[in-house]
Design a protein around this motif. Structure first.
Motif, PDB file in Angstrom:
ATOM      1  N   TYR A 262       0.837  -1.201   0.000  1.00 48.17           N
ATOM      2  CA  TYR A 262       0.000   0.000   0.000  1.00 48.17           C
ATOM      3  C   TYR A 262       0.871   1.250   0.000  1.00 48.17           C
ATOM      4  O   TYR A 262       0.632   2.196  -0.766  1.00 48.17           O
ATOM      5  N   VAL A 263       1.902   1.251   0.864  1.00 51.40           N
ATOM      6  CA  VAL A 263       2.790   2.414   0.956  1.00 51.40           C
ATOM      7  C   VAL A 263       3.513   2.641  -0.372  1.00 51.40           C
ATOM      8  O   VAL A 263       3.630   3.779  -0.854  1.00 51.40           O
ATOM      9  N   GLU A 264       3.988   1.572  -0.993  1.00 52.86           N
ATOM     10  CA  GLU A 264       4.700   1.710  -2.268  1.00 52.86           C
ATOM     11  C   GLU A 264       3.776   2.223  -3.378  1.00 52.86           C
ATOM     12  O   GLU A 264       4.202   2.990  -4.240  1.00 52.86           O
ATOM     13  N   LYS A 265       2.506   1.804  -3.320  1.00 52.15           N
ATOM     14  CA  LYS A 265       1.561   2.208  -4.367  1.00 52.15           C
ATOM     15  C   LYS A 265       1.022   3.607  -4.138  1.00 52.15           C
ATOM     16  O   LYS A 265       0.909   4.415  -5.077  1.00 52.15           O
TER      17      LYS A 265
ATOM     18  N   SER B 221       9.512   3.959  -3.807  1.00 55.74           N
ATOM     19  CA  SER B 221      10.849   3.595  -3.305  1.00 55.74           C
ATOM     20  C   SER B 221      10.877   3.518  -1.779  1.00 55.74           C
ATOM     21  O   SER B 221      11.942   3.653  -1.159  1.00 55.74           O
ATOM     22  N   ALA B 222       9.731   3.297  -1.161  1.00 56.58           N
ATOM     23  CA  ALA B 222       9.626   3.303   0.302  1.00 56.58           C
ATOM     24  C   ALA B 222      10.572   2.299   0.951  1.00 56.58           C
ATOM     25  O   ALA B 222      11.205   2.590   1.976  1.00 56.58           O
ATOM     26  N   VAL B 223      10.680   1.094   0.371  1.00 51.91           N
ATOM     27  CA  VAL B 223      11.524   0.060   0.973  1.00 51.91           C
ATOM     28  C   VAL B 223      12.983   0.500   1.006  1.00 51.91           C
ATOM     29  O   VAL B 223      13.665   0.379   2.029  1.00 51.91           O
TER      30      VAL B 223
END
Length: 472
Positions: free
Chosen positions: A207-210, A215-217
Motif C-alpha cells: 500500500y505504501v509503495e503504491k 521507493s519506500a523500501v
C-alpha cells in the motif's frame, strides 16, 4: 556478470563479508530469496574464491516440504554444490518447548547451521535477508514501541552471519531469477495474513509503495543504516560516560549523579541501560518504562529514595549517588531458597517471587477443563499440578535430572548432561535458575520443561508460572 551480481559483489566487498578460502554455509530453503542468494554466490564464487555448502531444513510443517527438499537437492547436484539436509518435526518441538512454530523453526535452523560450521570448518553462514525484510523488521519494531536500537534493523554482518542480499529488494530478486530463468519454491503460508509480518509484507508495504512512495523500501533501508550508525555512536559515548561516572564492586554499581547530570539525556538513558547489562544476564524485560522510572528517581528532591526493578534489582538514590544493587531487604538473614519455595498448591493460591538477577515470577494455581489454550510464550509455562509435591526456584544440584521425550519414550537425563547438550556455557551453569520438585527439574527457563509435567487430558489442576512479562 549482470547488474544484480555486480551490485551484490560490491556489497560483499564493502562490508568485508568473506575472505579468500572461506567455506560459506548457505541457508537454502528453496524460496525465491534463498535461491537468488545461492545462485548469485555460485556465480561469484570464483571471483571471491570461496566454497559453498548448502543447508536445507525440512521443518515438517507443510505437506509440500518434501518437494522443497527435492528441489534444493537437485539444484545443488546440478551445480556440484555440497548439500546437507536436516529433517525435524518443528511443530512437535514447538509444542514440547511451548514455543511458536516460527521461533522453534528459527532455533532449529541456526543450531543446524552452527553444527555445520563446526563439522565443515566453515567461516560464515549466509542468510537471504533483503531490503524488504529490513523494512518489515523496522516497522514491526517501531509499531511495538522499540526505540533507536530496534530501529537499527538487520545488520549486513553480525558475528559469523552474513547477509549479501541486503543491498537489493524483493522485486530485484524476482527480476534476477526471471533473467536467469531459474525457478523456485513458493511457501503458501507467506501469503496468509495471519501473522504480523505477513500483514506488513502483503498489505502495509505494498500500500505504501503504491499510494505514498514507490521507493519506500529502499528509503526505510537507508534510514535503518542511519539508525544503526547513530545507535553504535551513542553506545560508544555512553560507554565512556559510564566508565567516568560509575564505580563497580560486590555486585553493586554506584553512579555519581553530579557527573551524570552534565551528560545529554540520551547518554543518561544508555548509561542506565548499561547498569542493567552489567548486573543481569540479559536485559530482555528492561523497557523504556524502567529507564523512565530511574530517571524520575534521579530527578527527585528528597534526600534519598529507592525503586524496585526487575531481576530483583533495587535502585537507591542518596543525595548525589545512585546505586544499583541486589534487593535483599526482605531476606531477613535467612536462606534465600526458603523464600522461593511454593508449598501450598491449592486452586486459587497466587504467589509473586523476586528471583535475584533473573526476574519476578508470578505463580497461579488454577483449575483446568481442557478447553483453555496452553500458552506458548518462552517465559510462561503451565504444569500438571496434580503431579507436583512442592516446587522451588533454585540453582542446580548434583543429582538433578529432567525428563525428555525422545522417539516416543520418556528418558531421564541428568541436568548437567542436558546443559551440555543445550550448549549452556560451563561458566554460567551454576547461575542458571531452575524450577524443581525435589531433584526433578520441571523447567529450565528459556530452554524447556520436563515432559513428565506436561498438561494432558487428565489434568485437573495447573501450576501456571510467568517470569516478568517474557514474550508478552
Amino acid at each position: 556478470m549482470n547488474n544484480f551480481e555486480s551490485k551484490v559483489l560490491n556489497f560483499i566487498r564493502d562490508n568485508e563479508m568473506v575472505k579468500a578460502g572461506d567455506k560459506v554455509i548457505v541457508g537454502f530453503s528453496g524460496g525465491a530469496d534463498s535461491t537468488a542468494l545461492i545462485t548469485v554466490l555460485f556465480s561469484l564464487k570464483e571471483i571471491l574464491r570461496i566454497e559453498l555448502i548448502a543447508a536445507h531444513v525440512n521443518h515438517g510443517i507443510r505437506e509440500e516440504a518434501g518437494e522443497d527438499a527435492d528441489f534444493t537437492r537437485r539444484f545443488c547436484e546440478e551445480r556440484g554444490i555440497r548439500y546437507h539436509l536436516l529433517e525435524e518435526d518443528v511443530p512437535q518441538i514447538a509444542e514440547d518447548n511451548r514455543l511458536s512454530e516460527e521461533e522453534a523453526g528459527r532455533i532449529v535452523r541456526y543450531d543446524f547451521f552452527s553444527q555445520l560450521v563446526r563439522s565443515e570448518g566453515a567461516a560464515k553462514i549466509a542468510i537471504a535477508h533483503h531490503q524488504n525484510d529490513v523494512a518489515e523488521t523496522f516497522l514491526h519494531n517501531i509499531f511495538r514501541g522499540s526505540g533507536l536500537r530496534g530501529g537499527g534493523g538487520i545488520r549486513p554482518v553480525r558475528d559469523n552471519i552474513i547477509r549479501p542480499l541486503l543491498c537489493v529488494t524483493r522485486d530485484e530478486i524476482e527480476d534476477y531469477l526471471k533473467e536467469k530463468e531459474i525457478s523456485f519454491c513458493t511457501d503458501a503460508t507467506n501469503l496468509e495474513n495471519i501473522h504480523t509480518r505477513n500483514k506488513l509484507r502483503n498489505k502495509v508495504i505494498p500500500y505504501v509503495e503504491k499510494e505514498i512512495n514507490s521507493s519506500a523500501v529502499e528509503h526505510i533501508y537507508r534510514a535503518t543504516k542511519d539508525f544503526a550508525m547513530a545507535e553504535d555512536y551513542i553506545r560508544d559515548q555512553a560507554e565512556k560516560a559510564f566508565n567516568n561516572v560509575s564505580e563497580k564492586g560486590n555486585g553493586k554499581i554506584e553512579l555519581d549523579l553530579k557527573k551524570l547530570g552534565v551528560e545529554p539525556e540520551i547518554i543518561k538513558r544508555y548509561v542506565i541501560l548499561k547498569c542493567f547489562e552489567e548486573l543481569t544476564p540479559n536485559r530482555k524485560d528492561i523497557t523504556a518504562r524502567h529507564v523512565d522510572a530511574v530517571l524520575t528517581l534521579i530527578a527527585g528532591t528528597d534526600g534519598s529514595a529507592s525503586l524496585d526493578l526487575p531481576y530483583n534489582i533495587r535502585a537507591v538514590r542518596s543525595y548525589d549517588k545512585l546505586s544499583f544493587l541486589e534487593n535483599i531487604e526482605n531476606n531477613d538473614g535467612g536462606n534465600l531458597d526458603d523464600q522461593l519455595v511454593i508449598k501450598k498448591l491449592k486452586i486459587g493460591q497466587k504467589y509473586k517471587l523476586n528471583i535475584p538477577r533473573f526476574g519476578v515470577a508470578t505463580i497461579d494455581i488454577m483449575s483446568y477443563n481442557g478447553e483453555t489454550s496452553i500458552p506458548r510464550d518462552t517465559y510462561t509455562k503451565w504444569f500438571d499440578c496434580d503431579r507436583i509435591q512442592e516446587v522451588i526456584f533454585r540453582h542446580r544440584k548434583p543429582d538433578d535430572y529432567i525428563c525428555i521425550e525422545q522417539n516416543g519414550a520418556v528418558k531421564k537425563k541428568k541436568l548437567s548432561k542436558f546443559m551440555t547438550d543445550e550448549k549452556i556455557p560451563v561458566s554460567e551453569r551454576d547461575n542458571v535458575w531452575i524450577l524443581a520438585d525435589g531433584n526433578h527439574c520441571l523447567w529450565v527457563p528459556g530452554y524447556r520443561i520436563s515432559c513428565s509435567y506436561k498438561i494432558s487430558d487428565k489434568t485437573k489442576k495447573i501450576l501456571a508460572v510467568a517470569i516478568d512479562n517474557g514474550g508478552n
